[in-house]
Design a protein around this motif. Structure first.
Motif, PDB file in Angstrom:
ATOM      1  N   VAL A 334      73.305   4.819  49.405  1.00 31.25           N
ATOM      2  CA  VAL A 334      74.676   5.289  49.624  1.00 31.25           C
ATOM      3  C   VAL A 334      75.673   4.141  49.502  1.00 31.25           C
ATOM      4  N   ILE A 419      77.095  10.565  44.906  1.00 31.36           N
ATOM      5  CA  ILE A 419      77.709   9.869  46.042  1.00 31.36           C
ATOM      6  C   ILE A 419      79.207   9.703  45.817  1.00 31.36           C
ATOM      7  N   TYR A 444      77.044  12.841  53.947  1.00 36.29           N
ATOM      8  CA  TYR A 444      76.932  11.394  53.730  1.00 36.29           C
ATOM      9  C   TYR A 444      77.930  10.616  54.582  1.00 36.29           C
TER      10      TYR A 444
END
Length: 645
Positions: A334, A419, A444
């Motif tokens: 991430v 992402i 996320y």
């Protein structure tokens, strides 16, 4: 120029709604302006361009010709002289695409021009862009009376210029209201076959630019110029009288993109072309405050993992960098996190020429920690465009030691499209803050926040558990902290000549908490070692407190007892001699009589005990006097709950 007012219809969006659409009336106007204008320019970078230039130019014009050109029939309400702010970019593609909604073909991209100039709230679709066209840009209409000119030149060589005025339709004294434009929105350009277009003929455009004291694009230049006449005095004065604050604001949000002295070929994740920002022709450079160099180093190290960015850097003192961490979900990367621990000496908070109140970087961030350090860790959240989305305070149970700050950066792995697109969707219209939209899965954003907090908790706990005190710390590294300038730097006032009394100013309110806290508002010192601290402290209801002077070591504080145990025979460097304090009930401005408070000074500790019947939050303010036995040793004043000492 011909005017074409926005007419009422079933779905008309009027001026008042447009001006409020960004829904951000807390962020300083300059921050909104800098972030929005530079971000729009970076989003519009030409394909293959290695440099985007953004200029902020302020000019003064006579407005008579401009007023006549726009056929403003109530010119008596307008100033005859005006400051004009131009925000100009180059190395960008300009306002491309269709120039009238009537020409847009079904299913095709209408282009930059209509999205920026004539639309509200359309999502950015270009890779790496964030926010929404038309929401963030409303800041331009809030900088003056509401008139904004858009001038652009695109790759075909065509130039385009249009003016738009937006004001609240509810204003009885509004310029447009007096022109009987009831929606509060009007454009100026040209009309062809009842369709509205911008000016495109060079002579007509050049005539308007001359009125505004703006130069046209030349040769093969492409770009966009946003021109704001009738600029309000508050904004104009910032550019005229305090340009340093504008420079600080640019560096505050764009240091990762401006730090172009790095070799980008070694950086694994290139965030696009370099950014060059000019303020009245002068290039804004990183490095005139150490904080920005530190921030740049953190960013490059986080992105590349190359330790050479933090080794043998002549612009940096010896800093305590912590190992870069990779934040993952399952096997998906991430982003990267890295951080550094600094003190006042690293930040050069005292250089003999500036008082603590003039320190720029720490003024920018709404940290709970004061200039004495010991606040919450502060993490810059960054994604592909290289703009800092937000500075996030991390609420950790383990405290940062007084006299220390922890700064860090989290850099998103924008090379992963999933992402990047997820966090784009999380970004607010003004590019501030990431918030998970509609509880999207996987979350996320929550993952990043949780893991950053966990990593910081683990690091801070390991720091606190180290009980051994480094005996061989270098005292020369302790000078030039926020409270102790070096000898010979500046003129030290004589303490005997200063009025010694508790501050009569109303202190800033403390945040309600179950733990005590302290703020040092002022220090006065003399060459003979006598010092005076003006303090404000917070004591939660039902708790007694103590204040203690400690030596600031390289990585930890050394209190009176630790010093005595490890430096036998050596006198403690500081001695508290007196405390002249007042006590008030928080939020009520009611003085507490001294007979309800017990104060005792022993072993460099000021004990403060309150009558048990009081049981209310108390603010302690006043003066603490102490003597420095040895000069040039940094200190910290800490506050704790009084139990067994």
């Amino acid at each position: 120029m011909e005017k074409f007012p926005l007419q009422f219809s079933a779905n008309t969006v009027c001026g008042d709604y447009i001006l409020k659409s960004i829904q951000d009336f807390e962020t300083p106007t300059i921050d909104l302006l800098i972030r929005e204008s530079i971000q729009n320019s970076l989003d519009a970078a030409k394909k293959g361009s290695d440099l985007v230039k953004v200029e902020f130019n302020l000019n003064k014009i006579q407005t008579k010709e401009l007023i006549n050109t726009l056929s403003l029939n109530n010119s008596d309400d307008l100033p005859q002289e005006s400051n004009v702010l131009e925000i100009r970019d180059s190395g960008t593609e300009g306002l491309t695409g269709y120039i009238s909604f009537d020409d847009v073909k079904s299913g095709s991209d209408m282009g930059n021009y209509l999205k920026l100039v004539a639309s509200l709230g359309m999502n950015q679709e270009k890779e790496g862009s964030g926010g929404s066209w038309g929401l963030g840009k409303t800041i331009f209409y809030r900088l003056g009376l509401g008139l904004v000119f858009y001038y652009s030149r695109i790759a075909t060589g065509e130039s385009r210029l249009i003016a738009c005025w937006i004001e609240s339709q509810k204003k009885d004294d509004g310029i447009l209201k007096k022109m009987d434009i009831q929606t509060g929105v009007c454009w100026w350009g040209k009309t062809i076959n009842n369709n509205n277009y911008p000016l495109t003929e060079f002579n007509n455009i050049n005539s308007v630019l001359n009125m505004l004291s703006v130069n046209p694009f030349t040769d093969h230049e492409t770009g966009t110029s946003i021109i704001i006449p009738f600029l309000n005095e508050e904004i104009a004065s910032r550019f005229i009288s305090n340009p340093g604050s504008i420079k600080d604001c640019v560096l505050k949000w764009y240091t990762p993109r401006i730090s172009n002295f790095w070799d980008l070929s070694k950086v694994k994740l290139n965030s696009g072309p370099r950014l060059e920002v000019r303020l009245d022709k002068e290039i804004i450079k990183i490095g005139y405050e150490p904080f920005y160099i530190i921030l740049s180093v953190l960013h490059r190290y986080a992105v590349s993992g190359l330790t050479e960015y933090i080794e043998d850097n002549p612009d940096l003192p010896e800093l305590k960098f912590w190992k870069r961490e990779c934040i993952k979900r399952m096997n998906k990367l991430v982003g990267w996190l890295t951080w550094v621990e600094v003190n006042g000496s690293h930040l050069k908070l005292s250089n003999g020429n500036r008082s603590p109140d003039e320190i720029a970087p720490l003024d920018f961030y709404t940290c709970t920690g004061d200039r004495g350090g010991g606040g919450k860790p502060l993490i810059a959240m960054i994604r592909k465009p290289g703009m800092i989305v937000e500075f996030k305070e991390i609420d950790t149970s383990s405290k940062v030691l007084p006299g220390k700050w922890i700064f860090g950066v989290f850099v998103l792995n924008s090379a992963d499209n999933e992402i990047e697109e997820y966090f784009r969707s999380c970004e607010r219209a003004n590019h501030f803050e990431w918030k998970n939209p509609q509880n999207q899965k996987p979350n996320y954003q929550q993952l990043v926040d949780t893991k950053i907090k966990k990593l910081l908790e683990e690091k801070l706990k390991s720091e606190v558990k180290e009980s051994d005190i480094e005996l061989a710390f270098d005292l020369s590294n302790q000078i030039a902290d926020i409270f102790m300038p070096k000898d010979g730097m500046g003129n030290r006032p004589n303490i005997d000549s200063m009025p010694i009394k508790p501050s009569t100013e109303t202190p800033k309110k403390f945040k309600r908490s179950k733990t005590p806290s302290i703020r040092i508002d002022e220090i006065i010192y003399s060459n003979n070692g006598d010092c005076m601290l003006n303090i404000n402290a917070f004591a939660p209801a039902g708790k007694n407190i103590y204040l203690e002077l400690c030596v600031s070591g390289d990585s930890k504080l050394i209190d009176y007892n630790s010093w005595a145990n490890n430096f036998e025979g050596k006198e403690f460097p500081f001695k508290i001699t007196e405390a002249d304090l007042k006590y008030k009930i928080e939020d009520q401005d009611i003085d507490i009589p001294h007979e309800s408070v017990f104060l005792n000074i022993r072993n460099n500790i000021i004990e403060i005990k309150f009558n048990p019947s009081l049981n209310q939050d108390v603010v302690v303010c006043g003066i603490i006097f102490f003597t420095m036995i040895f000069k040039d040793i940094s200190f910290s004043l800490i506050i704790e709950e009084l139990k067994d000492i």
